[in-house]
Design a protein around this motif. Structure first.
Motif: not given
Ligand code: A2P
Length: 285
Positions: A36, A140, A168-170, A210-211, A219, A221, A250, A252-253, A256
């Motif tokens: 990816r 992220t 922070t990554c998946r 996170t995954r 996360r 946050t 992203n 939402a991040f 927040e």
């Molecule tokens: P999560 O796996 O819990 O959604 P993406 O690939 O979707 O852009 O996400 C990249 C990383 O950012 C993932 O680890 C995702 O966690 C995390 N993430 C997404 N939204 C938020 C948020 N609102 N606050 C913190 N981390 C976030």
């Protein structure tokens, strides 16, 4: 999935080519990090100046329009991942299989041409922050790119006593580009000479997933809200007297974190009105 695919090519092997596209630059290196993610380097126009942390429009020619027979450039905003002093330009990109640009861009090879509009802009720049002691970078995914630039920018270490980078990554493999870049700073003779031996000791790196299982999960946050991140890092929560921050992730991040910063009492800055923190969204296809 998480291993690095070795597709690196030596820049030295590239024969200079006459650009045939408008604003064309030549690709000098491509690295695929996961299925990816990939990064690439290209030539930099001699006249192009930018501030570390800014972004530019880059892309490829789009498909031929069957009605007109014409092609138009397909451009997207990309943070420049290399620092302002680098003689080449580096970018870090996601691969979206059905994305209009990255479905094609992911196949570029050394010697190919990429269109670059040399008009850098952006808010993730030192000029948009007022002086402080500790600088936080919150990323992220490919949002790490502008920080790859700023982590190699001497001013970052001249202006701050401490730099905290959270990513922070998946999945764990998505952290590799950032981790290797931070590791490489230790052995970077030029930066150690220019900034000062051991400058990299100012960096505190806090990667989380996170995954997929990794040393630190969650996360950023949530880890900040629970206090766990500050405990792990051995620093106090952000405070307008000492802390400055840049956010790139992203939507939402970004939102927040903005809310959290306002609660800490930090104010959003801009080039025209520097303050405590600045925000950019990651540019996804
Ligand atoms: P999560 O796996 O819990 O959604 P993406 O690939 O979707 O852009 O996400 C990249 C990383 O950012 C993932 O680890 C995702 O966690 C995390 N993430 C997404 N939204 C938020 C948020 N609102 N606050 C913190 N981390 C976030």
């Amino acid at each position: 999935m998480n291993e690095i695919t070795p597709v690196t090519n030596a820049a030295a092997a590239v024969a200079p080519k006459t650009p045939t596209l408008p604003d064309a630059q030549t690709v000098t290196e491509v690295k695929h990090w996961t299925d990816r993610l990939f990064s690439f380097r290209m030539t930099r126009p001699a006249s192009m100046r930018f501030r570390s942390g800014e972004f530019v429009m880059i892309g490829l020619m789009g498909d031929v329009n069957p009605k007109t027979g014409k092609q138009k450039p397909l451009l997207r905003a990309y943070s420049i991942a290399s620092p302002s002093w680098d003689e080449e330009l580096e970018f870090y990109s996601i691969k979206v299989q059905d994305g209009p640009l990255t479905s094609k861009l992911q196949h570029i090879k050394v010697g190919d041409e990429v269109i670059l509009r040399p008009k850098p802009v952006g808010t993730l720049v030192h000029d948009a922050l007022i002086p402080g002691k500790r600088l936080w970078f919150f990323a992220t995914g490919t949002g790490f790119a502008p920080f790859a630039s700023l982590l190699r920018e001497p001013q970052t270490y001249e202006d701050y006593d401490e730099i905290v980078i959270t990513h922070t990554c998946r999945e764990a493999g998505e952290l590799t580009y950032g981790r290797e870049l931070i590791e490489s700073l230790k052995d970077d003779e030029l930066l150690n000479e220019v900034i000062g031996e051991g400058f990299w000791k100012k960096i505190k790196y806090y990667p989380t997933t996170t995954r997929e299982e990794s040393a630190k999960m969650g996360r950023i946050t949530d880890l900040m809200k629970s206090g766990e991140a500050f405990k792990d890092l051995g620093v106090e929560p952000l405070n307008p007297d000492t802390d400055r921050a840049m956010i790139c992730g992203n939507l939402a991040f970004n939102l927040e974190l903005k809310d959290m910063f306002e609660e800490y009492g930090l104010e959003e800055g801009a080039n025209s009105k520097p303050a405590h923190y600045v925000v950019e969204k990651a540019f996804l296809d």
